[in-house]
Design an enzyme around this catalytic site. Sequence first.
Site, short mmCIF file in Angstrom:
data_model
loop_
_atom_site.label_atom_id
_atom_site.label_comp_id
_atom_site.label_asym_id
_atom_site.label_seq_id
_atom_site.Cartn_x
_atom_site.Cartn_y
_atom_site.Cartn_z
N ARG A 58 -114.68 -2.69 3.05
CA ARG A 58 -113.78 -2.26 4.10
C ARG A 58 -113.04 -0.97 3.76
NH1 ARG A 58 -113.55 -6.86 5.86
NH2 ARG A 58 -113.31 -7.37 3.67
N THR A 59 -112.34 -0.99 2.64
CA THR A 59 -111.48 0.15 2.31
C THR A 59 -112.30 1.41 2.07
OG1 THR A 59 -109.91 -1.40 1.34
CG2 THR A 59 -109.61 0.92 0.82
N LYS A 86 -121.77 4.36 -18.84
CA LYS A 86 -122.17 4.99 -20.09
C LYS A 86 -120.99 5.12 -21.05
CE LYS A 86 -125.61 7.88 -17.75
NZ LYS A 86 -125.90 9.27 -17.41
N ARG A 108 -109.56 3.44 -6.47
CA ARG A 108 -109.32 2.01 -6.60
C ARG A 108 -109.67 1.61 -8.03
NH1 ARG A 108 -111.07 -2.92 -2.76
NH2 ARG A 108 -109.20 -2.15 -1.75
N HIS A 136 -101.26 -1.67 -2.70
CA HIS A 136 -102.35 -1.26 -1.83
C HIS A 136 -101.69 -0.64 -0.61
CE1 HIS A 136 -106.05 -0.93 0.17
NE2 HIS A 136 -106.51 -2.16 0.10
#
Lengths: 307, 179
Positions: A58-59, A86, A108, A136
Amino acid sequence: MKLTRKDILGIQDFSVAEIELVLDTAESFIEVSTREIKKVPTLRGKTVINLFYEASTRTRTSFEIAGKRLSADTINISASTSSMVKGETLIDTAKNLEAMNPDIVVVRHSAAGAPHLLAGLLKQSIINAGDGAHEHPTQALLDMMTIRAKKGRIAGLNVAIIGDISHSRVARSNIYGLTKMGARVSVAGPATMIPRGVETLGVAAYTRIDDAIRGADIVMMLRIQTEREKNNIFPSLREYANHFSLNSRNITLAREDALIMHPGPMNRGVEISPDIADGPRSIILDQVTNGVAVRMALLYLLTGGDE
Amino acid sequence: MVQQKVVMDAEGIDRSLTRIAFEILEKNKGVEDLFLVGIRTGGVYLADRLRAKIAATEGKAVPVGILDITLYRDDLSTSHRKPRLGKTDIPASLDGKRVVLVDDVLFTGRTIRAAMDALIDFGRPRLIQLAVLIDRGHRELPIRADFVGKNLPSSLWEAVSVHLTEKGGTDQVIIEETN
């Protein structure tokens, strides 16, 4: 009134005037997404990088669509396909991205404070798209926009937030925002999921869902993070559902015109029963629609020439 | 001391709008496919007044839209100040319409350039015409108005402002010196 900050890190340090500016701007952006040609040239030549170290549909999609509808170039980087596998550190990745001259980096990360770290290191604007159990902010802004659009106001409303308050960045950002805007917020969840001292944030805390939703104008259900079942915070999903799910029985305690929200992704039958999630009072999909508008507003407000 | 001069009063504005309404009808041979679009904020009220005058003359309603051109400005990436974004509301497709853009003051022409780009995103109008209450000159783009209330030669150091009752105040056009 203008947004003078470089970064959007959390609602905690947002002023009421700033929140209102973002919501007003977002409301004007709703119209763009209803056009046949859903694109305006505003951010032509700007680059937005979505740097996602945690899973998201969604975000990330919402930010990407927001950028594209404003004509920005959007690039998505997710942990599984990046050099993080890595062994590159977050700071090295960010410095390398900075060297490619983007204008905004949306981050995020599972670690609280990761966007703040980058905000101090990078000259670009950073938008926090969720950091650990901390904040958020764009979710809280789209939630407030949805409440204001549906109810005409935020001040004076009773908002109940139900679920794992301790681990929820959605709850935290919404508590900051909604109390600032004058709503009365109550929270409920198992005692193991209510952070000690949550009352100091200006909310009423309960361990029974009924107490929180009685007389509520808005009931906001949180996703129960099923991965936490292993940590013995709650005995089982079934047990949780028995005590804290929103269903056709306990919803009658809320006001007759109460509206139901959920930030997604939903666990149907756990925190919310399907007939409620799909019922006439659910504004869950309005939240998603408004999410694009809020993110367009933030991208618009953050980009500009030098002072 | 700031020098202020009223260059148009309420009656003057009303007469100009009446004349423009007739000119629009004459040039477009009636109201068929006519679509008025007011540019935020002054143009919105003027478009509304023109609609009322056209309705009084022809007895037919003409659709009116509202356009905020902010997202189409050419100075967004250079100016630090972000203009407050207003709502755009074009209630129907502009395909094949005879669109009359309405604004209060025509100056550099940059607003109109932005407005035309915005309109094209709402369809393909048959034609676009421009109606303004004041044309104060100093164009920076090859744009001219089809319907003008008053030509007002001005210097770059003067500000021309259109006051309307809808914005709170009285109907008048004021020119003042700025330093």
